[in-house]
Design an enzyme around this catalytic site. Structure first.
Site, PDB file in Angstrom:
ATOM      1  N   ARG A   1       0.856  -1.189  -0.039  1.00 37.97           N
ATOM      2  CA  ARG A   1      -0.130  -0.064  -0.020  1.00 37.97           C
ATOM      3  C   ARG A   1       0.981   1.453   0.013  1.00 37.97           C
ATOM      4  O   ARG A   1       0.403   2.191  -0.492  1.00 37.97           O
ATOM      5  CB  ARG A   1      -0.845  -0.023   1.352  1.00 37.97           C
ATOM      6  CG  ARG A   1      -1.462   1.178   1.423  1.00 37.97           C
ATOM      7  CD  ARG A   1      -2.515   1.054   2.717  1.00 37.97           C
ATOM      8  NE  ARG A   1      -3.057   2.011   3.168  1.00 37.97           N
ATOM      9  CZ  ARG A   1      -4.098   2.464   4.097  1.00 37.97           C
ATOM     10  NH1 ARG A   1      -4.194   1.409   4.964  1.00 37.97           N
ATOM     11  NH2 ARG A   1      -4.576   3.688   4.558  1.00 37.97           N
TER      12      ARG A   1
ATOM     13  N   SER B   1       5.673   9.717  13.562  1.00 40.40           N
ATOM     14  CA  SER B   1       4.783   8.635  13.327  1.00 40.40           C
ATOM     15  C   SER B   1       4.375   7.592  14.377  1.00 40.40           C
ATOM     16  O   SER B   1       5.271   7.619  15.451  1.00 40.40           O
ATOM     17  CB  SER B   1       5.433   7.878  12.206  1.00 40.40           C
ATOM     18  OG  SER B   1       6.681   7.312  12.536  1.00 40.40           O
TER      19      SER B   1
ATOM     20  N   ASN C   1       1.583   1.928  15.083  1.00 35.84           N
ATOM     21  CA  ASN C   1       0.761   1.012  14.301  1.00 35.84           C
ATOM     22  C   ASN C   1       0.723   0.853  12.954  1.00 35.84           C
ATOM     23  O   ASN C   1       0.255  -0.045  12.204  1.00 35.84           O
ATOM     24  CB  ASN C   1      -0.783   1.304  14.686  1.00 35.84           C
ATOM     25  CG  ASN C   1      -1.342   2.444  14.247  1.00 35.84           C
ATOM     26  OD1 ASN C   1      -0.707   3.467  14.095  1.00 35.84           O
ATOM     27  ND2 ASN C   1      -2.735   2.570  14.427  1.00 35.84           N
ATOM     28  N   TYR C   2       1.112   1.605  12.327  1.00 37.49           N
ATOM     29  CA  TYR C   2       1.675   1.730  10.793  1.00 37.49           C
ATOM     30  C   TYR C   2       2.918   2.069  10.611  1.00 37.49           C
ATOM     31  O   TYR C   2       3.093   3.366  10.108  1.00 37.49           O
ATOM     32  CB  TYR C   2       0.555   2.423   9.891  1.00 37.49           C
ATOM     33  CG  TYR C   2      -0.610   1.606   9.729  1.00 37.49           C
ATOM     34  CD1 TYR C   2      -0.931   0.910   8.662  1.00 37.49           C
ATOM     35  CD2 TYR C   2      -1.771   1.923  10.477  1.00 37.49           C
ATOM     36  CE1 TYR C   2      -2.264   0.480   8.167  1.00 37.49           C
ATOM     37  CE2 TYR C   2      -2.927   1.263  10.355  1.00 37.49           C
ATOM     38  CZ  TYR C   2      -3.274   0.652   9.139  1.00 37.49           C
ATOM     39  OH  TYR C   2      -4.393   0.105   8.785  1.00 37.49           O
TER      40      TYR C   2
ATOM     41  N   LYS D   1      11.092  11.038  12.974  1.00 38.81           N
ATOM     42  CA  LYS D   1      11.078  10.497  14.380  1.00 38.81           C
ATOM     43  C   LYS D   1       9.899   9.460  14.534  1.00 38.81           C
ATOM     44  O   LYS D   1       8.815   9.747  14.638  1.00 38.81           O
ATOM     45  CB  LYS D   1      10.448  11.551  15.585  1.00 38.81           C
ATOM     46  CG  LYS D   1      10.124  10.880  16.928  1.00 38.81           C
ATOM     47  CD  LYS D   1      11.071  10.353  17.631  1.00 38.81           C
ATOM     48  CE  LYS D   1      10.465   9.732  19.072  1.00 38.81           C
ATOM     49  NZ  LYS D   1       9.896   8.347  18.873  1.00 38.81           N
TER      50      LYS D   1
ATOM     51  N   THR E   1       9.082   4.409  18.767  1.00 39.99           N
ATOM     52  CA  THR E   1      10.036   3.798  19.230  1.00 39.99           C
ATOM     53  C   THR E   1       9.805   1.997  18.998  1.00 39.99           C
ATOM     54  O   THR E   1      10.734   1.511  18.365  1.00 39.99           O
ATOM     55  CB  THR E   1      10.229   3.594  20.962  1.00 39.99           C
ATOM     56  OG1 THR E   1      10.336   4.585  21.418  1.00 39.99           O
ATOM     57  CG2 THR E   1      11.183   2.474  21.450  1.00 39.99           C
TER      58      THR E   1
ATOM     59  N   ASP F   1      10.466  16.543  23.396  1.00 40.22           N
ATOM     60  CA  ASP F   1      10.237  18.090  23.479  1.00 40.22           C
ATOM     61  C   ASP F   1      11.464  18.639  22.887  1.00 40.22           C
ATOM     62  O   ASP F   1      11.373  19.658  22.321  1.00 40.22           O
ATOM     63  CB  ASP F   1      10.289  18.336  25.009  1.00 40.22           C
ATOM     64  CG  ASP F   1       9.042  17.787  25.706  1.00 40.22           C
ATOM     65  OD1 ASP F   1       8.219  17.327  24.803  1.00 40.22           O
ATOM     66  OD2 ASP F   1       8.991  18.105  26.898  1.00 40.22           O
TER      67      ASP F   1
ATOM     68  N   GLU G   1      -2.948  14.071  13.412  1.00 37.99           N
ATOM     69  CA  GLU G   1      -4.006  12.923  13.219  1.00 37.99           C
ATOM     70  C   GLU G   1      -4.134  12.023  14.430  1.00 37.99           C
ATOM     71  O   GLU G   1      -2.909  11.538  14.884  1.00 37.99           O
ATOM     72  CB  GLU G   1      -3.794  11.911  12.052  1.00 37.99           C
ATOM     73  CG  GLU G   1      -3.883  12.726  10.710  1.00 37.99           C
ATOM     74  CD  GLU G   1      -5.230  13.064  10.171  1.00 37.99           C
ATOM     75  OE1 GLU G   1      -6.025  13.099  10.769  1.00 37.99           O
ATOM     76  OE2 GLU G   1      -5.240  13.957   8.983  1.00 37.99           O
TER      77      GLU G   1
ATOM     78  N   ARG H   1      -6.312   0.422  15.314  1.00 40.62           N
ATOM     79  CA  ARG H   1      -6.209   1.197  14.209  1.00 40.62           C
ATOM     80  C   ARG H   1      -7.031   2.460  14.946  1.00 40.62           C
ATOM     81  O   ARG H   1      -8.131   2.333  15.636  1.00 40.62           O
ATOM     82  CB  ARG H   1      -6.850   0.750  13.035  1.00 40.62           C
ATOM     83  CG  ARG H   1      -6.059  -0.527  12.526  1.00 40.62           C
ATOM     84  CD  ARG H   1      -7.068  -1.388  11.618  1.00 40.62           C
ATOM     85  NE  ARG H   1      -7.737  -0.574  10.494  1.00 40.62           N
ATOM     86  CZ  ARG H   1      -8.978  -0.442  10.450  1.00 40.62           C
ATOM     87  NH1 ARG H   1      -9.856  -0.941  11.161  1.00 40.62           N
ATOM     88  NH2 ARG H   1      -9.767   0.327   9.343  1.00 40.62           N
ATOM     89  N   CYS H   2      -6.656   3.721  14.367  1.00 43.00           N
ATOM     90  CA  CYS H   2      -7.427   4.812  14.490  1.00 43.00           C
ATOM     91  C   CYS H   2      -8.826   5.049  14.292  1.00 43.00           C
ATOM     92  O   CYS H   2      -9.738   5.264  14.946  1.00 43.00           O
ATOM     93  CB  CYS H   2      -6.643   6.227  14.199  1.00 43.00           C
ATOM     94  SG  CYS H   2      -6.490   6.141  12.376  1.00 43.00           S
TER      95      CYS H   2
ATOM     96  N   ARG I   1      -9.072   4.573   6.802  1.00 43.96           N
ATOM     97  CA  ARG I   1      -8.485   5.788   6.345  1.00 43.96           C
ATOM     98  C   ARG I   1      -8.501   5.644   4.687  1.00 43.96           C
ATOM     99  O   ARG I   1      -8.556   6.702   4.032  1.00 43.96           O
ATOM    100  CB  ARG I   1      -7.104   5.859   6.689  1.00 43.96           C
ATOM    101  CG  ARG I   1      -6.119   6.884   6.049  1.00 43.96           C
ATOM    102  CD  ARG I   1      -4.908   7.005   7.073  1.00 43.96           C
ATOM    103  NE  ARG I   1      -4.470   5.803   7.237  1.00 43.96           N
ATOM    104  CZ  ARG I   1      -2.898   5.297   6.857  1.00 43.96           C
ATOM    105  NH1 ARG I   1      -2.468   6.120   5.726  1.00 43.96           N
ATOM    106  NH2 ARG I   1      -2.694   4.005   7.159  1.00 43.96           N
TER     107      ARG I   1
END
Ligand code: NAP
Ligand code: G3H
Length: 473
Positions: free
Chosen positions: A102, A150, A153-154, A176, A179, A214, A249, A282-283, A436
Site C-alpha cells: 500500500r 509517526s 501501528n503503521y 521521528k 520507538t 520535547d 491525526e 487502528r485509529c 483511512r
C-alpha cells in the site's frame, strides 16, 4: 537479533548509545538501534536546513526519480521489511506485506498528484476592464524542514505518507518514528541511502519520545509538523509550538450505527473487520456499536458467532488476533472491560488474556457512564449499545471527545444522509466500516481526533505554500 544502522549524514552508521526494541509477542530483544541524545538534536535540524537549499532547487523530475528509486528498493526488500515490522509491532506477516505494498502505491499516487497539481505554475490575468496590465504566476513551493512523527501501528505507511509528499515537494525531513517502529524506520532510511538520496535530506531521529521528544518539537528550524499518534502527545505538540503549520491525526472512538433496516450480515462482517483487524489497534477501528433494540439480540448473536471464527495467536501464522503492542495496553483494555462489567455490561465472549494477547471481546449492555463509552480501547473489544430512538445516539455522539469517522448501516439512503448531516466527524461511511483508505480520499478528524487534513492531495497541500510572481502583462 540484529544491530541496525541508520542513514546519517552521508553514510550508514551506528552509535554507542543504543535503543533495544523488544517484541511485543515474545518480549525478546529483536533489534538494537543507534539512538540520539538531546544534545545531538539541534545539529540534525541545522543539517536538514542546509540541505533544503539544494534539495528544494533541483529539477522536480530528479526528486521524483529519487522517490521512485526508493520505492522500488523498498518493494524489492518487502520480505525483510515485513519481518522487521512484524517483529516490533506484532502485526501479522501478511498485513505487514500489505502495508508495504500500500505504501508503494502511495508513492506512485503522490507523484501523480504532484505532477498534476504542484509542478506547473497557475497563471491569472487581471480583469481586462481594469487595464492594470498585471499577470500573477502562482507556484507551490516547499516550506523548509518538515518534522514527521509517526505512531507504532503503521510504522511504514504512516511514516511514508508524511516523508514522501514532504520530500517530493522539495522539503527536507526530520523523521521521528515511534520507538516500536524504529526498526522499520531504520530500514526505510537504509533504502533511501541505497537510492542515493543526498545527505541530510531525510534525517531519522531514533530515541524515546519521553526522552528526546520535547527537544525535537521545540526546535526553531521546523517549518511544519505532521504528527500521527495519541491525543496527549498531539495536544502537547500543539501547546509547545506556535505559528508553525500543524497536521495532527490523533485518536478516535469511531461509532457504527446500525439501524433496524440494515443488512445484518453485512453489518456484522463490517463490524468484525472494522473493529478487530490488527487487534483493534487502528485509529479508524470501530470502537463502539449502536444497534437498534429490535435487532440487537440477533446482531449480537451473529457477531459472537463470527468472532468465534477468528484465529488468535502468532504473527507468523497470520492469526487474526495477535498480541497488543505492550503489557500496559493489555492492562488498559482489561480495565475498560472490568469497569463496564462492574457497571452492568454483559461479557458475551472474550475478556481473557495470555501474555500480550487479549482474546476478542464483545460486551453488550453498554451505557454512557462506562469508561469504554467514549474511551479509546485500541484493543480487540466491541462494546454494544442498544438504542430505541436514533436521536439519543446523535446526542451522545455530539458529546464525544472524538470526531474521526463514523459509519451508518441502513438501506435507506435518505436516512443515512439525515443522520450523517447531524454528526460531527471527519468522514461518515454508508454501509462501510470506517477506514483511512483509499489513500486518495481526504482523511481528517475533528475535536480531539485531529487538526488539518491528510490524503494524497491534502498532504502535498499541507507541506507547501503559495508563492506568487506578479509581472507586467
Ligand atoms: P503516541 O504514544 O502518541 O506516539 C506517537 C509518536 O509520538 C511516537 O513516535 C512517539 O514516540 C512520539 N512521542 C512520544 N512523546 C513525544 C513527545 N514528548 N514529543 C514528541 N513526540 C513524542 O501514539 P502511539 O501509541 O504510537 O499510537 C497510538 C495512537 O495513535 C492511538 O491513539 C491512535 O488512535 C493514534 N493514531 C491516530 C491515527 C490517525 O490518523 N488519526 C493513526 C494512527 C494512530 P515514542 O514511541 O518513542 O514514544
Ligand atoms: O491507525 C490509523 C490509521 O490511519 C488507520 O488506517 O483505516 O487504513 O487501517 P486504516
Amino acid at each position: 537479533m540484529t544491530k541496525y544502522k541508520i542513514f546519517f549524514n552521508n553514510q550508514m552508521v551506528t552509535f554507542d548509545n543504543a535503543l533495544e526494541i523488544r517484541s511485543p509477542e515474545t518480549n525478546e530483544v529483536v533489534g538494537i538501534l543507534p539512538a540520539f541524545k538531546k544534545n545531538q538534536i539541534d545539529s540534525i535540524f541545522e543539517n536538514a536546513e542546509k540541505a533544503f537549499e539544494t534539495w528544494s532547487t533541483i529539477p522536480h523530475q530528479k526528486r521524483i526519480d529519487y522517490m521512485m528509486a526508493f520505492g522500488k528498493i523498498m518493494l524489492d526488500n518487502k520480505e525483510e521489511l515485513a519481518k522487521a515490522l512484524t517483529s516490533e509491532v506484532a502485526k501479522n506477516y501478511s498485513d505487514s506485506i500489505k502495508e508495504i505494498e500500500r505504501s508503494y502505491d502511495y508513492i506512485v499516487e503522490t507523484i501523480d498528484e504532484y505532477k498534476k497539481n504542484f509542478v506547473k505554475p497557475k497563471v491569472q490575468y487581471d480583469n481586462p476592464q481594469t487595464k492594470k496590465g498585471k499577470v500573477s504566476y502562482q507556484k507551490k513551493v516547499a516550506l523548509g524542514v518538515v518534522l514527521a512523527i509517526s505512531p507504532f501501528n503503521y510504522p511504514v505507511n504512516l511514516s511514508l505518507s508524511k516523508i514522501i509528499p514532504a520530500l517530493v515537494l522539495g522539503n527536507t525531513v526530520v523523521f521521528k518514528p515511534a520507538t516500536q517502529g524504529s526498526i522499520s524506520g531504520a530500514l526505510l532510511s537504509k533504502y533511501f541511502y541505497e537510492a542515493n538520496l543526498p545527505a541530510n535530506v531525510l534525517n531519522i531521529v531514533i530515541g524515546r519520545g519521553s526522552e528526546i521528544g520535547d527537544e525535537i518539537i521545540e526546535n526553531k528550524r521546523i517549518k511544519m509538523i505532521s504528527f500521527t499518534g495519541g491525543v496527549d502527545i498531539g495536544n502537547r505538540i500543539a501547546e509547545k509550538t506556535s505559528s508553525i503549520p500543524l497536521v495532527l491525526e490523533m485518536g478516535g472512538n469511531d461509532p457504527a450505527i446500525i439501524l433496524k433496516d440494515a443488512n445484518l450480515n453485512a453489518a456484522v462482517n463490517n463490524v468484525v473487520k472494522g473493529g478487530l483487524s490488527y487487534s483493534g489497534q487502528r485509529c479508524t477501528a470501530i470502537k463502539i456499536v449502536f444497534v437498534h433494540k429490535s435487532i440487537a439480540n440477533e446482531f449480537t448473536n451473529k457477531l459472537v458467532e463470527e468472532v468465534k471464527k477468528l484465529s488468535v495467536g502468532s504473527t507468523i501464522n497470520n492469526s487474526d488476533i495477535t498480541p497488543l503492542i505492550s503489557s500496559s495496553s493489555v492492562q488498559w483494555a482489561t480495565k475498560l472491560i472490568t469497569d463496564a462489567i462492574d457497571k452492568g455490561a454483559n461479557l458475551e465472549i472474550g475478556g481473557n488474556t495470555q501474555g500480550n494477547i487479549l482474546y476478542p471481546t464483545v460486551l453488550s449492555g453498554i451505557k454512557n457512564d462506562m469508561m469504554i463509552f467514549d474511551g479509546e480501547q485500541f484493543a480487540p473489544i466491541i462494546p454494544i449499545v442498544e438504542f430505541d430512538n436514533v436521536q439519543t445516539v446523535i446526542d451522545d455522539l455530539h458529546n464525544s471527545l472524538y470526531g474521526l469517522q463514523a459509519c451508518i448501516f441502513t438501506q435507506n439512503h435518505k436516512e443515512f444522509v439525515r443522520i450523517a448531516n447531524k454528526l460531527n466527524y471527519g468522514s461518515i461511511n454508508w454501509n462501510f466500516a470506517s477506514s483511512r483508505g483509499p489513500d486518495k480520499f481526504p482523511f481528517l478528524g475533528v475535536k480531539n481526533s485531529g487538526f488539518g487534513t491528510q490524503g494524497i492531495y491534502w498532504a502535498l497541500e499541507s507541506m507547501s505554500r503559495m508563492k506568487t510572481y506578479v509581472v507586467e502583462k
